[in-house]
Design an enzyme around this catalytic site. Structure first.
Site, short mmCIF file in Angstrom:
data_model
loop_
_atom_site.label_atom_id
_atom_site.label_comp_id
_atom_site.label_asym_id
_atom_site.label_seq_id
_atom_site.Cartn_x
_atom_site.Cartn_y
_atom_site.Cartn_z
N SER A 68 0.84 -1.18 0.00
CA SER A 68 0.00 0.00 0.00
C SER A 68 0.88 1.25 0.00
O SER A 68 1.75 1.40 -0.86
CB SER A 68 -0.97 -0.04 1.19
OG SER A 68 -2.03 0.86 1.02
N HIS A 125 -7.10 -6.00 -0.59
CA HIS A 125 -5.98 -5.05 -0.59
C HIS A 125 -4.75 -5.57 0.15
O HIS A 125 -3.67 -5.01 0.01
CB HIS A 125 -6.45 -3.74 0.05
CG HIS A 125 -5.47 -2.62 -0.04
ND1 HIS A 125 -5.01 -2.10 -1.23
CD2 HIS A 125 -4.86 -1.89 0.94
CE1 HIS A 125 -4.16 -1.12 -0.99
NE2 HIS A 125 -4.04 -0.97 0.31
N ASP A 179 -9.21 -6.08 -4.83
CA ASP A 179 -8.83 -4.87 -4.09
C ASP A 179 -9.91 -3.80 -4.26
O ASP A 179 -10.25 -3.40 -5.38
CB ASP A 179 -7.49 -4.34 -4.60
CG ASP A 179 -6.90 -3.25 -3.73
OD1 ASP A 179 -7.66 -2.61 -2.97
OD2 ASP A 179 -5.67 -3.04 -3.79
#
Length: 363
Positions: A186, A336, A308
């Site tokens: 991320s 995610h 995601d």
């Protein structure tokens, strides 16, 4: 697992629904999958090693009943949480916290968590990488997790440049300058991209896990007056926001987006340094990886959850098109955070990538 190198220190620390939804909308690009990381009090194991040097064991604070967590993987990581003092380029000092697993003779792998998260985000992946024979580190970026500065920091002291500087000092001191495979999840992916572009000699390979690479800055928050920025950061600490981010991070939220996971992801926000560090990061402008993606010269493995809901899966193919040497692996039935939802598959992909590098990261 092998202990950290000499001079490391054991670290034993640790709105309304409408407001939460607005905060989610404003911070999606900052890597909310990191909000699922974890921390919990645990008993200490005895430590002894010729590499360990002077070790200080600090008391674990008492946690209230509403903050108690139970996942064994989180407890095990706290049991081996260390910090290393680092000198920063701005003349200050910091402490970088980390957990290490695996074979000290194995290839070096360093993992960076998402926005406002901690190294315990890798509580399920890290032990698997260690068992696969890698020398794996899960590291807290400066000001997040349990890392902090030890000085009266200047403006930008917890900004993107300071975070990368602290990571470089940690790599130089703890990994003794050995080239590594750098993994970023991320917003940790944005940090990994900037680090790899700035310090190419340190990075033999790059792994991007549902990474932020084509969103720059911290959004409107960087232009707020500091009092309003503090209010915005307070929202990040709220249980409603944490629950919503937790739910959005998984393809199977019924299984993984538990109350325990929310508590795990929130506990590090109780540290006294947390609010000031996040306000400073927000006002500093954050990471700006977009222009640096194409400058990453080392081989790259992109790992992306097909379901995601936080970052557009099309971003995965954008990485492959933009980088000189990148390949893509889709993780099915995954949101995610593949490292939390599908850690066995994530481990295999990373291990195969490391084994396939022509550059020997063990030398």
């Amino acid at each position: 697992p092998p202990p950290p190198a000499a001079h490391a220190t054991v670290l034993g620390t640790a709105a309304s629904g409408a407001m939460a939804r607005r905060a989610i909308a404003l911070t999606l690009g900052l890597g909310l999958g990191g909000l699922c990381a974890g921390f919990a009090p645990a008993a200490r194991r005895g430590l002894s090693s010729t590499r360990l040097g002077a070790v200080q064991q600090l008391p674990v604070p008492t946690m209230g009943e509403e903050d108690e967590v139970f996942e064994t993987a989180a407890l095990d990581m706290l049991d081996d949480l260390y910090c290393r003092d680092v000198d920063l380029e701005d003349g200050g000092q910091g402490q970088v916290t980390f957990v290490r697993r695996g074979d000290p003779k194995g290839a070096k792998v360093m993992m960076l968590h998402g926005f406002d998260s901690s190294c315990l985000e890798f509580r399920r992946l890290l032990p698997r990488l260690g068992k696969a024979g890698l020398d794996a580190y899960a590291v807290d970026m400066l000001g997040w997790g349990f890392s902090k500065r030890e000085d009266d920091f200047p403006t930008g002291g917890y900004g993107a440049a300071a975070k990368c500087d602290a990571l470089y000092a940690f790599w130089r001191e703890e990994l003794q300058g050995e080239p590594m495979v750098l993994c970023g999840a991320s917003l940790g992916g944005a940090a990994a991209i900037e680090f790899a572009a700035a310090y190419p000699h340190a990075v033999a390979g790059l792994v991007l896990i549902d990474a932020q690479g084509f969103i720059d800055g911290t959004g409107p928050g960087q232009f707020l007056p500091k009092p309003l920025a503090r209010l915005g950061v307070k929202v990040l600490q709220s249980r409603p926001l944490r629950r919503m981010a937790n739910d959005m991070s998984y393809a199977d939220p019924e299984t993984y987006a538990t109350e325990d996971a929310m508590r795990i992801g929130r506990l590090h926000t109780l540290r006294p340094e947390w609010e000031g560090a996040n306000v400073d990061f927000m006002l500093s402008g954050g990471f700006a990886p977009t222009a640096k993606v194409a400058r990453v010269a080392c081989p790259a493995q992109v790992l992306w959850g097909r379901q995601d809901r936080i970052l557009d899966p099309a971003t995965a193919e954008q990485f492959v098109a933009s980088m000189p040497d990148a390949r893509l692996h889709w993780v099915e039935n995954c949101g995610h955070v593949p490292h939390l939802e599908q850690p066995d598959e994530a481990c295999k992909v990373i291990k195969d990538f490391v084994d396939g590098l022509e550059y020997d990261v063990r030398k």
